[in-house]
Write a protein that holds these residues in place. Structure first.
Motif, PDB file in Angstrom:
ATOM      1  N   ARG A 157      43.307  36.861 -72.634  1.00 22.67           N
ATOM      2  CA  ARG A 157      42.371  37.715 -71.900  1.00 22.67           C
ATOM      3  C   ARG A 157      42.263  37.281 -70.439  1.00 22.67           C
ATOM      4  O   ARG A 157      42.191  38.120 -69.545  1.00 22.67           O
ATOM      5  CB  ARG A 157      40.986  37.707 -72.561  1.00 22.67           C
ATOM      6  CG  ARG A 157      40.963  38.278 -73.978  1.00 22.67           C
ATOM      7  CD  ARG A 157      41.545  39.655 -74.079  1.00 22.67           C
ATOM      8  NE  ARG A 157      40.719  40.626 -73.418  1.00 22.67           N
ATOM      9  CZ  ARG A 157      41.030  41.893 -73.239  1.00 22.67           C
ATOM     10  NH1 ARG A 157      42.161  42.361 -73.705  1.00 22.67           N
ATOM     11  NH2 ARG A 157      40.228  42.714 -72.605  1.00 22.67           N
ATOM     12  N   ASN A 176      42.593  45.044 -66.848  1.00 22.05           N
ATOM     13  CA  ASN A 176      41.388  44.606 -67.520  1.00 22.05           C
ATOM     14  C   ASN A 176      40.446  44.009 -66.474  1.00 22.05           C
ATOM     15  O   ASN A 176      40.478  42.809 -66.230  1.00 22.05           O
ATOM     16  CB  ASN A 176      41.769  43.564 -68.583  1.00 22.05           C
ATOM     17  CG  ASN A 176      40.579  43.025 -69.313  1.00 22.05           C
ATOM     18  OD1 ASN A 176      39.575  43.701 -69.458  1.00 22.05           O
ATOM     19  ND2 ASN A 176      40.677  41.791 -69.768  1.00 22.05           N
ATOM     20  N   TRP A 188      33.606  48.460 -69.506  1.00 17.34           N
ATOM     21  CA  TRP A 188      34.284  49.458 -68.689  1.00 17.34           C
ATOM     22  C   TRP A 188      34.969  50.539 -69.518  1.00 17.34           C
ATOM     23  O   TRP A 188      35.124  51.669 -69.080  1.00 17.34           O
ATOM     24  CB  TRP A 188      35.261  48.744 -67.774  1.00 17.34           C
ATOM     25  CG  TRP A 188      35.948  49.605 -66.768  1.00 17.34           C
ATOM     26  CD1 TRP A 188      37.292  49.812 -66.658  1.00 17.34           C
ATOM     27  CD2 TRP A 188      35.358  50.364 -65.706  1.00 17.34           C
ATOM     28  NE1 TRP A 188      37.565  50.646 -65.601  1.00 17.34           N
ATOM     29  CE2 TRP A 188      36.385  50.993 -64.999  1.00 17.34           C
ATOM     30  CE3 TRP A 188      34.051  50.565 -65.290  1.00 17.34           C
ATOM     31  CZ2 TRP A 188      36.147  51.813 -63.910  1.00 17.34           C
ATOM     32  CZ3 TRP A 188      33.817  51.386 -64.198  1.00 17.34           C
ATOM     33  CH2 TRP A 188      34.867  51.996 -63.528  1.00 17.34           C
ATOM     34  N   SER A 189      35.398  50.214 -70.728  1.00 18.20           N
ATOM     35  CA  SER A 189      36.092  51.185 -71.579  1.00 18.20           C
ATOM     36  C   SER A 189      35.167  51.922 -72.546  1.00 18.20           C
ATOM     37  O   SER A 189      35.623  52.781 -73.290  1.00 18.20           O
ATOM     38  CB  SER A 189      37.181  50.480 -72.397  1.00 18.20           C
ATOM     39  OG  SER A 189      38.137  49.926 -71.539  1.00 18.20           O
ATOM     40  N   ALA A 212      43.254  39.581 -67.262  1.00 19.66           N
ATOM     41  CA  ALA A 212      42.088  40.001 -66.475  1.00 19.66           C
ATOM     42  C   ALA A 212      42.405  40.086 -64.985  1.00 19.66           C
ATOM     43  O   ALA A 212      43.219  39.334 -64.462  1.00 19.66           O
ATOM     44  CB  ALA A 212      40.937  39.029 -66.702  1.00 19.66           C
ATOM     45  N   GLY A 240      33.305  44.246 -67.256  1.00 19.65           N
ATOM     46  CA  GLY A 240      34.545  44.188 -68.013  1.00 19.65           C
ATOM     47  C   GLY A 240      34.281  44.187 -69.511  1.00 19.65           C
ATOM     48  O   GLY A 240      33.223  43.761 -69.969  1.00 19.65           O
ATOM     49  N   ASP A 241      35.244  44.662 -70.261  1.00 14.36           N
ATOM     50  CA  ASP A 241      35.090  44.735 -71.711  1.00 14.36           C
ATOM     51  C   ASP A 241      34.844  43.366 -72.334  1.00 14.36           C
ATOM     52  O   ASP A 241      34.183  43.260 -73.356  1.00 14.36           O
ATOM     53  CB  ASP A 241      36.321  45.393 -72.347  1.00 14.36           C
ATOM     54  CG  ASP A 241      36.439  46.860 -71.958  1.00 14.36           C
ATOM     55  OD1 ASP A 241      35.406  47.481 -71.620  1.00 14.36           O
ATOM     56  OD2 ASP A 241      37.567  47.383 -71.990  1.00 14.36           O
ATOM     57  N   ASP A 242      35.368  42.317 -71.712  1.00 11.97           N
ATOM     58  CA  ASP A 242      35.198  40.972 -72.252  1.00 11.97           C
ATOM     59  C   ASP A 242      33.808  40.407 -71.994  1.00 11.97           C
ATOM     60  O   ASP A 242      33.457  39.363 -72.530  1.00 11.97           O
ATOM     61  CB  ASP A 242      36.240  40.017 -71.651  1.00 11.97           C
ATOM     62  CG  ASP A 242      37.641  40.351 -72.130  1.00 11.97           C
ATOM     63  OD1 ASP A 242      37.822  40.533 -73.344  1.00 11.97           O
ATOM     64  OD2 ASP A 242      38.543  40.444 -71.283  1.00 11.97           O
TER      65      ASP A 242
END
Length: 162
Positions: A68, A4, A121-122, A72, A108-110
């Motif tokens: 998370r 992540n 990113w996803s 990460a 990052g997704d978060d």
């Protein structure tokens, strides 16, 4: 890129939120619940009921943030050496078939925030653009149909000294 990924700024923001909850918000609510509990009948005590509910919400968010942050992997885009490709942390300008242009940063997704042009990113568009070079065409599969995108510009943050 495995795991992540998150930028240093994204991790700092996540840590700041965690610290605010644990040292700021939670102690205030604990004190309200303690005070409300001392007022007698808890079954009809709005301050007590609301406070307990708020504590549960804070504890859930703290647990989520802790997971998370543990999962990460901090990746500093400024230290990226392969700057000719679309990779994590770069900003990229794309043009679609209609000539519409859009610039966003892959994060990052978060830390994604579409309103601030931060794409996770996803996300489908990020997955489609990974590894692309200037001038490359990529197809992004979206719910509204496929879109052809051309890489117009790749922008990297300045490298940190040291």
């Amino acid at each position: 890129m495995d795991g992540n990924p998150i930028t240093p700024a994204g991790m700092a923001a996540m840590r700041a939120r965690y610290e605010q909850l644990i040292h700021g918000d939670r102690p205030v609510i604990v004190e309200v619940v303690r005070w409300a509990a001392g007022n007698g009948d808890r079954s009809e005590n709005g301050d007590y009921i609301y406070g307990r509910q708020k504590l549960r919400e804070i504890d859930r968010e703290l647990g989520h943030l802790a997971k998370r942050m543990t999962a990460a992997r901090v990746v500093d885009p400024a230290r990226q050496t392969e700057r000719g490709k679309v990779l994590f942390g770069c900003s990229v300008e794309i043009a679609d078939d209609d000539g519409n242009r859009r610039t966003f940063t892959l994060v990052g997704d978060d830390e994604q925030d579409a309103a601030a042009n931060l794409i996770g990113w996803s996300a489908p568009i990020a997955r489609a653009l990974r590894g692309a070079r200037l001038g490359d065409m990529r197809i992004v599969r979206l719910p509204g149909g496929d879109k052809n995108l051309e890489i117009v510009t790749i922008i990297w943050p300045a490298e940190h000294p040291g």
